[in-house]
Structures are given as structure tokens and as C-alpha cells.
Design an enzyme around this catalytic site. Structure first.
Site, short mmCIF file in Angstrom:
data_model
loop_
_atom_site.label_atom_id
_atom_site.label_comp_id
_atom_site.label_asym_id
_atom_site.label_seq_id
_atom_site.Cartn_x
_atom_site.Cartn_y
_atom_site.Cartn_z
N SER A 161 0.84 -1.21 0.00
CA SER A 161 0.00 0.00 0.00
C SER A 161 0.87 1.26 0.00
O SER A 161 2.02 1.25 0.46
CB SER A 161 -0.90 0.02 1.24
OG SER A 161 -1.73 -1.12 1.26
N1 SAM Z 1 -0.60 -4.85 4.14
C1 SAM Z 1 0.08 -5.05 2.89
C2 SAM Z 1 1.44 -4.44 2.84
O1 SAM Z 1 1.81 -3.68 3.75
O2 SAM Z 1 2.16 -4.78 1.90
C3 SAM Z 1 -0.74 -4.54 1.73
C4 SAM Z 1 -1.43 -5.64 1.14
S1 SAM Z 1 -2.29 -5.58 -0.37
C5 SAM Z 1 -2.90 -3.95 -0.56
C6 SAM Z 1 -3.70 -6.58 0.13
C7 SAM Z 1 -3.37 -8.02 0.42
O3 SAM Z 1 -4.58 -8.67 0.83
C8 SAM Z 1 -2.84 -8.79 -0.79
O4 SAM Z 1 -1.59 -9.33 -0.48
C9 SAM Z 1 -3.90 -9.87 -1.02
O5 SAM Z 1 -3.37 -11.09 -1.49
C10 SAM Z 1 -4.50 -10.01 0.38
N2 SAM Z 1 -5.85 -10.60 0.40
C11 SAM Z 1 -6.91 -10.40 -0.43
N3 SAM Z 1 -7.97 -11.13 -0.05
C12 SAM Z 1 -7.57 -11.82 1.06
C13 SAM Z 1 -8.22 -12.77 1.92
N4 SAM Z 1 -9.48 -13.15 1.72
N5 SAM Z 1 -7.51 -13.28 2.95
C14 SAM Z 1 -6.22 -12.90 3.18
N6 SAM Z 1 -5.55 -12.01 2.40
C15 SAM Z 1 -6.22 -11.48 1.36
#
Ligand code: SAM
Length: 218
Positions: free
Chosen positions: A64
Site C-alpha cells: 500500500s
Molecule cells: N498490508 C500489505 C502491505 O503492507 O504490503 C498490503 C497488502 S495488499 C494492498 C492486500 C493483500 O490482501 C494482498 O496481499 C492480497 O493477497 C491479500 N488478500 C486479499 N484477499 C484476502 C483474503 N481473503 N484473505 C487474506 N488475504 C487477502
């Protein structure tokens, strides 16, 4: 894993930029100033690590934008020792911010490669959350209740399992909506008698939070 004076200088500038944009929680700004964001990025983007931008981290996912990380963390009002569930480990950067602020973090990711990468990287940087591979839509019932829950992907609706796993006086920060990848940041507070209060905090861009049944999509 080099962390040079130049990197430290760039981080200081990034923290100042976030302060100028309205982030006032000193502990959030301190964490941004301390954590080497360039080590969470693919080599191609390392040069740009201290710009206030989101970057691809593989598997169609992103780390993000620093402002979004700082904004969500500030809304969460993190206190030392709190038990926090993060949904969407991604690169592990946001996880490190929460740990740096003294929280006990449980983090869950659905992309195996990202889960593996974060699990390898964070301990090398001195951060030890509990890592989980799975569907964060359902939370982590075996470890509930949590003081706080932070969702770092955009949801269509607020998952009721996550609300159930909040303590009384707990809060959930979650982007909800999804029109053109734009989500409304919401803070949900749960009070006595399970009363729920929700306040909106403006629009942000996110990758979608996918339920297990949708996992074929990406
Ligand atoms: N917090 C992260 C960082 O600091 O890099 C940003 C992560 S990114 C914007 C959102 C993440 O949510 C992705 O890695 C995606 O694979 C994960 N995601 C999406 N749906 C999910 C789910 N149902 N359970 C767990 N993770 C999920």
C-alpha cells in the site's frame, strides 16, 4: 540487506511528508522513519521506495501507499500490547508498522508466495508476528477475540465473521465499496451490548479482498 544513511534520510523525508499530509500520531511517524521500506519491494522499485506510492509486489498485489498505511494505522489508535489481526499480509510492511508500535500481531495472507516471502523477511528485520496462510475473510476464530482488526484489501461488504471476532470496545478498520477500485475507509466500533457504530473516512484505492470461493480470479 543494506540500509544506508541515504535510505534513512529518505525515510525522514517520507515521515515529514506524511505529517504535512495530516498524519499526527507520533508513533506512526516514528515507525515510518524506522522501517526500511526498500527491503519490502521487488528490486525494480527499490529506487522509488520512499515515494508516497503503492507498488506491485507480485501475484497482482501491491504494497500500500505509505499515506494509506499511515492513515489506516492512525485510525486504529494502536496501543502497546494490543492483540491485532491484520487481513492481507502482502509485503509485511504494514505488519511491521503495527509491531514497531508494540502490538501483538496476527497476520493472514491468501497468496502463498507472499505469505512465504513475508515469513522469511520479517524475522530478519527483527519482527515476529504470527503468520497465517488462508482466507482472512473468515478471520481467525481460533485466536479471537481481537482488540483491533485491520483489513488492508478492499471488501464488498463488512465480513460479519470479523465483527464477531472483535472484543467489546474493539475496532475494525476496513475499506468497503469497490467501484473502479475505489473504497470508502470505514471505522467500526463495537460497544457494550454488541452495539455497532460506523464512521466513514474518505476514499482510497485498494486491491480487492477475495473470498475463498473467488480465489480463481487472481
Ligand atoms: N498490508 C500489505 C502491505 O503492507 O504490503 C498490503 C497488502 S495488499 C494492498 C492486500 C493483500 O490482501 C494482498 O496481499 C492480497 O493477497 C491479500 N488478500 C486479499 N484477499 C484476502 C483474503 N481473503 N484473505 C487474506 N488475504 C487477502
Amino acid at each position: 540487506m543494506e540500509d544506508s544513511y541515504r535510505h534513512k534520510g529518505l525515510r525522514k523525508q517520507l515521515a515529514q511528508h506524511l505529517k504535512d499530509k495530516g498524519i499526527s500520531d507520533k508513533e506512526v511517524l516514528k515507525a515510518v522513519e524506522k522501517i526500511p521500506r526498500h527491503l519490502f519491494l521487488n528490486n525494480a522499485f527499490v529506487e522509488f521506495a520512499y515515494q508516497d506510492k503503492a507498488f506491485q509486489i507480485g501475484e497482482g498485489q501491491t504494497i500500500s501507499q505509505p499515506y494509506t498505511v499511515a492513515f489506516q494505522t492512525e485510525l486504529l489508535e494502536v496501543k502497546k500490547g494490543e492483540k491485532i489481526l491484520e487481513v492481507g499480509t502482502g509485503s509485511g510492511y504494514q505488519t511491521s508498522v503495527l509491531l514497531e508500535m508494540g502490538a501483538k500481531v496476527f497476520t493472514i495472507e491468501r497468496q502463498k508466495n507472499l505469505y512465504d516471502r513475508a515469513k522469511l523477511l520479517l524475522p530478519k528485520l527483527g519482527y515476529s508476528p504470527r503468520f497465517f496462510y488462508g482466507d482472512g475473510y473468515k478471520g481467525l476464530p481460533a485466536f479471537a477475540p481481537f482488540d483491533k482488526i485491520l483489513v488492508t484489501a478492499g471488501a464488498e461488504l463488512i465480513p460479519s465473521d470479523l465483527v464477531d471476532q472483535l472484543k467489546i470496545n474493539g475496532m475494525l478498520i476496513i475499506p468497503v465499496g469497490g467501484l473502479n477500485d475505489t473504497y470508502l475507509m470505514k471505522r467500526l466500533k463495537k460497544s457494550k451490548n454488541n452495539d455497532i457504530q460506523i464512521v466513514n473516512y474518505g476514499e482510497f484505492r485498494f486491491v480487492p479482498l477475495l473470498e475463498e470461493k473467488e480465489w480463481g480470479k487472481s
